[in-house]
Design an enzyme around this catalytic site. Structure first.
Site, PDB file in Angstrom:
ATOM      1  N   GLU A 266       0.833  -1.206   0.000  1.00 32.37           N
ATOM      2  CA  GLU A 266       0.000   0.000   0.000  1.00 32.37           C
ATOM      3  C   GLU A 266       0.869   1.258   0.000  1.00 32.37           C
ATOM      4  O   GLU A 266       1.630   1.487   0.943  1.00 32.37           O
ATOM      5  CB  GLU A 266      -0.881  -0.029   1.256  1.00 32.37           C
ATOM      6  CG  GLU A 266      -1.749   1.193   1.436  1.00 32.37           C
ATOM      7  CD  GLU A 266      -2.770   1.012   2.560  1.00 32.37           C
ATOM      8  OE1 GLU A 266      -2.609   0.076   3.377  1.00 32.37           O
ATOM      9  OE2 GLU A 266      -3.715   1.812   2.610  1.00 32.37           O
TER      10      GLU A 266
ATOM     11  N   GLU B 253     -11.991   0.985   5.116  1.00 33.82           N
ATOM     12  CA  GLU B 253     -11.024   1.341   6.161  1.00 33.82           C
ATOM     13  C   GLU B 253     -11.247   2.831   6.430  1.00 33.82           C
ATOM     14  O   GLU B 253     -10.610   3.699   5.819  1.00 33.82           O
ATOM     15  CB  GLU B 253      -9.594   1.067   5.699  1.00 33.82           C
ATOM     16  CG  GLU B 253      -8.594   1.277   6.837  1.00 33.82           C
ATOM     17  CD  GLU B 253      -7.162   1.279   6.352  1.00 33.82           C
ATOM     18  OE1 GLU B 253      -6.397   0.414   6.786  1.00 33.82           O
ATOM     19  OE2 GLU B 253      -6.808   2.160   5.539  1.00 33.82           O
TER      20      GLU B 253
END
Ligand code: LER
Ligand code: MN
Length: 277
Positions: free
Chosen positions: A153, A253
């Site tokens: 990420e 998230e």
């Protein structure tokens, strides 16, 4: 595409961007009630992962495990894959490797976010990137041997000085032959809102680079609230993901605002707007 929502099992991350913070059973119950396909877990470590409990919950519910975060290694122990101390780096790799193994038991990948660390001084960035490539190579191999990919990420500039845009991250993975080694990109739309010139166009370019480059999506609005509660153009992003052939998870998230259940129901609405038509 499938829906997922975050369950945080780390008390130290109580203020982090995760929707459910009240334990695994409660998080899974809320996720199933809201109609999610899966949960994404943020555990304290592999040794504290509630393996048996999760097996029995998932056996009795329609939920799958979408992914497992590794950021507690940084949050709790300050471990980083780019630590200049070789021993600390080995500990960080070990921390992630063990989570990869546990996640694989549930057919899920692990995420490298905060565990990538950052260069302490801009002159050390090249060295840090070399260390990152080395760690991703080792851990990508490990994930593949367990039948999984490893999700890398790119984070925004306030969280790392390594790779901030998705294209920089993609070119880095390609340059180091890491895509063939099982490493995929995690596109977090909150980080992308900060770093990218144009989010849907970036997704389209990633899709053109390689159809299986994007392995996971953190489905968050511009302010890191549930999608629809900020100013992100989710329609254009969904269309770009779809056109790029992305068919995996959109995982919330996000902050539990205005409440965990409202963040959950807003997320489901934002996904069903596309998937139910
Ligand atoms: C992890 O998925 C992430 O997005 C980071 O911002 C964690 O702080
Ligand atoms: Mn994220």
């Amino acid at each position: 595409m499938k829906s997922a929502i975050t369950v945080c099992l780390v008390p130290e991350a109580a203020r982090g961007p995760f929707v459910f913070h009240d334990g695994l059973t409660s998080g899974c119950q809320h996720a199933a009630d809201a109609g999610f396909n899966a949960i994404e877990i943020f555990p304290p470590s592999a040794s504290e992962f509630p393996t048996q409990q999760l097996h029995s919950i998932l056996q009795q519910s329609p939920l799958d495990l979408a992914a497992v975060g590794t950021g507690a290694g940084w949050l709790k122990e300050r471990l980083s894959l780019t630590d200049t101390d070789a021993d600390r780096r080995r500990q960080a790799i070990q921390f992630v490797a063990e989570i990869i193994e546990i996640a694989a038991e549930f057919n899920a990948p692990a995420i490298i976010g905060s565990m990538q660390g950052q260069a302490s001084d801009i002159t050390h960035r090249t060295e840090s990137l070399d260390l990152l490539a080395e760690a991703l190579c080792t851990l990508g191999d490990h994930a593949q041997r367990h039948g999984q990919v490893l999700l890398y990420e790119a984070l925004n500039r306030y969280e790392t000085n390594l790779l901030n845009t998705q294209e920089d991250a993609a070119n880095f993975l390609i340059k180091h032959s890491l895509v063939g080694n099982g490493v995929r990109l995690l596109c977090d739309l909150f980080h992308m809102n900060i770093e990218e010139q144009n989010v849907p166009e970036t997704i389209t370019r990633l899709g053109n680079l390689s159809s299986d480059l994007i392995g996971h999506v953190h489905w968050a609005d511009s302010n890191r609230r549930a999608m629809g509660l900020g100013h992100t153009d989710s329609n254009a992003i969904y269309r770009a993901l779809n056109a790029a052939g992305y068919d995996k998870y959109l995982a919330a998230e996000v902050f539990p605002l205005p409440s965990p259940t409202e963040a959950a129901s807003q997320t489901i609405l934002s996904i069903e707007a596309f998937t139910s038509s």
